[in-house]
Design a protein around this motif. Sequence first.
Motif, PDB file in Angstrom:
ATOM      1  N   TYR A 150       0.735  -1.196  -0.114  1.00 12.99           N
ATOM      2  CA  TYR A 150       0.049   0.039  -0.070  1.00 12.99           C
ATOM      3  C   TYR A 150       0.939   1.143  -0.087  1.00 12.99           C
ATOM      4  N   ASP A 202      -0.285   5.511   0.665  1.00 11.44           N
ATOM      5  CA  ASP A 202      -1.330   6.398   0.672  1.00 11.44           C
ATOM      6  C   ASP A 202      -1.106   7.788   1.454  1.00 11.44           C
ATOM      7  N   ARG A 214      -8.035   9.537   3.216  1.00  9.54           N
ATOM      8  CA  ARG A 214      -6.858   8.952   2.631  1.00  9.54           C
ATOM      9  C   ARG A 214      -7.101   8.533   0.842  1.00  9.54           C
ATOM     10  N   GLY A 273      -5.096   6.881  -2.604  1.00  7.38           N
ATOM     11  CA  GLY A 273      -3.865   5.997  -3.041  1.00  7.38           C
ATOM     12  C   GLY A 273      -4.009   4.527  -3.105  1.00  7.38           C
TER      13      GLY A 273
END
Length: 386
Positions: free
Chosen positions: A93, A95, A107, A109
Amino acid sequence: MKKLLVVLTAVVFGGQMYGQTYNTFEPSKTQFMLRGYGHTGFEYMDSGDETESTFLGSAFAPIFLYKHSDRLMFEAELEFVLESDELETGLEYADVMYVLNKNMTVRAGKFLLPFGTFMERLHPAWINRLPNAPLGYGHDGIAPSSGIGVELRGAFDLGGPKLNYSVYSTNGPRIKDGSEEPEEAGILEFENYEDTNLAKAYGGRLGLLPFPDSSTEIGFSAYSTSGTGEEDSEYEDIGAFLFALDFSFVKQISAIGGIVDVKSQFNNSNVDTATFIETHEDGDEEEYSFDNQSNSFYGQLSYRPTMSGNKFIKNLEFVARYSDFKAPEGAEWEEKSTQYAFGLNYWLSWRSVVKLSYQTTETEGGHDGDGLTNTDGLFVHWAIGF
């Protein structure tokens, strides 16, 4: 706070130079932290017809945390795994987060999806009480793990009980049409870096902690999209709806001298019926379809005698887990599997654990064939968080 201001002046006019440059030095609120985890181990697998015994390649997952201000933050996790004689790398991940207020954070991303709790909270090797994931997760699993999009999440104190929530939109999943892998026609692929149609996926989770000590949490998750096929293809309007129910109970109970930890989650996937092409050995093609519904479940119980006066015993943990997975009848990947796993863990510290586990899995169908397969496995696993 004192401020140092340096002014450099120059002037250009008639052969002279004029200009100004300002350099301001102020105390910074930015912070950077490196966290993560690593793990390695050994496994022995016996399916009757085939036996495997191997040391597992080490895995390293650094997590980068950057705090730009009290409201603006960034997080990312990389993965480096030795598998099949190769080094595989991945971005778990990455973000950006902005705190709107004490009850809301946005958030954007690539982030772990709050579809239930296992993938978002429990999958890291030093948190997962057993060496592997339950049935229904990972490759060919039905539970989405991450997505690229935007999310709003937060929590509220209800005066004793607590409520947490998440709503998000991501690139929608992609349905496999069988053109490249005929045996996987109808399976959803969730990690799409670029969307292939105009439909997005929408989802969320609502979690309730009904007791003031926050020992118990009950959650409901949903994930939906109106299209999973490529734009202008016959699968463009094939929709999907998934939901999950999760439960958690963690509490130290004096009567039994330790901490009891209960986790469970039920996943259900319902994809609109589509028509696929099956090619026979003689080259003839045949259309087929099936009711594309799948589900999986796991329930886990662990006990750690933390109130024991013996240091060795209080660091032990006993774990048992049941999981099952059912794939659609009539699909090339039709499957019914059940798994029982038992483990004995020893905690070297609060974030480093050595696991000894035995598991037995019964599989009917699946990619390996139409018959019944029984597989027994013995695992030794060492994980550390940092």
